[in-house]
Design an enzyme around this catalytic site. Structure first.
Site, mmCIF file in Angstrom:
data_model
loop_
_atom_site.group_PDB
_atom_site.id
_atom_site.type_symbol
_atom_site.label_atom_id
_atom_site.label_comp_id
_atom_site.label_asym_id
_atom_site.label_seq_id
_atom_site.Cartn_x
_atom_site.Cartn_y
_atom_site.Cartn_z
ATOM 1 C CG ASP A 43 -57.578 22.648 -44.232
ATOM 2 O OD1 ASP A 43 -57.077 21.910 -43.368
ATOM 3 O OD2 ASP A 43 -58.091 22.225 -45.282
ATOM 4 C CG ASN A 51 -51.129 13.917 -50.534
ATOM 5 O OD1 ASN A 51 -50.015 14.208 -50.957
ATOM 6 N ND2 ASN A 51 -51.483 14.075 -49.271
ATOM 7 C CG ASP A 60 -44.317 15.089 -48.313
ATOM 8 O OD1 ASP A 60 -45.460 15.145 -47.804
ATOM 9 O OD2 ASP A 60 -43.521 14.155 -48.117
ATOM 10 C CD GLU A 86 -55.168 18.266 -45.102
ATOM 11 O OE1 GLU A 86 -54.381 17.435 -44.573
ATOM 12 O OE2 GLU A 86 -56.317 17.983 -45.463
#
Ligand code: C2E
Ligand code: C2E
Length: 165
Positions: A43, A51, A60, A86
């Site tokens: 993770d 983000n 991204d 993620e």
């Protein structure tokens, strides 16, 4: 058509459906050959913050760069797929648990050392991972559940670390 059906568009890794099918296959192969098999749930730490702070296009790019980095540092027999947002699943055929933990720690350090200056001078990206080795009575669900609880403890102990089930 095969690529569309099997790959995650963003990262080029297997999509969830495909990596889950490969997990079933690897379990069956390990049983048949009486060989070890290990998996890791990986993770990206604090991904939501990345983000929020830098925007989704950069988020991204982080996912894409992470996937490229993993592919460059595993063997062709290893299978790597996107499990969810993620979160990624790495299958390590014929690999014992302690070797798997070393592999994941190698990946962890490589990711922690990546230079993200091109995206933002202040950006840092780390990963946490939970490693599990296949047991006799495991099915895909119990195998994954142990990797997941190891991941949980890696996170609880402060992230940027590996925990083994
Ligand atoms: P590959 O098998 O596709 O491995 C790609 C990369 O994953 C390696 O790049 C390395 O960064 C990492 N990696 C894979 N297995 C191991 C490992 O057991 N320990 C460590 N520390 N890293 C590992 P690298 O080192 O540049 O090697 C490129 C390619 O050269 C490998 O591609 C493989 O085909 C070959 N190679 C390198 N060393 C050996 C070796 O000791 N034995 C064999 N059979 N092939 C090797
Ligand atoms: P090591 O790096 O300490 O890896 C120990 C064992 O962990 C390897 O034993 C292998 O069983 C497993 N392992 C390590 N990295 C990977 C990986 O990316 N994918 C998978 N599936 N398994 C991995 P093995 O194969 O007998 O290799 C012994 C040692 O040879 C390795 O110790 C490493 O020092 C070297 N080596 C082998 N292949 C490579 C390679 O492709 N690149 C580099 N840099 N070193 C390699």
């Amino acid at each position: 058509i095969e690529e569309l059906a099997e790959l995650d568009e963003l990262t080029g890794s297997y999509n969830r459906r495909c990596i889950m099918r490969l997990l079933d296959e690897e379990i069956a192969l390990a049983r048949k050959a009486a060989k070890p098999c290990a998996i890791a749930l990986i993770d990206l730490d604090w991904f939501k913050r990345i983000n929020d702070a830098h925007g989704h296009p950069i988020g991204d790019e982080v996912l894409r760069t992470f996937a490229i980095t993993v592919f460059a540092n595993i063997r062709p027999v290893d299978r790597f797929g996107r499990y969810g947002g993620e979160e990624f699943l790495l299958l390590l055929p014929e690999t014992e648990g302690d070797a798997a933990a070393r592999i994941l720690d190698r990946l962890r350090m490589i990711v922690a050392d990546l230079d993200w200056g091109a995206f933002s001078p202040s950006m840092r990206v780390t990963i946490s991972a939970g490693v599990a080795a296949l047991r006799d009575n495991d099915n895909a669900d119990t195998f994954l559940a142990r990797a997941d609880s190891a991941l949980y403890s890696a996170k609880a102990r402060g992230r940027n670390r590996i925990a083994a089930s």
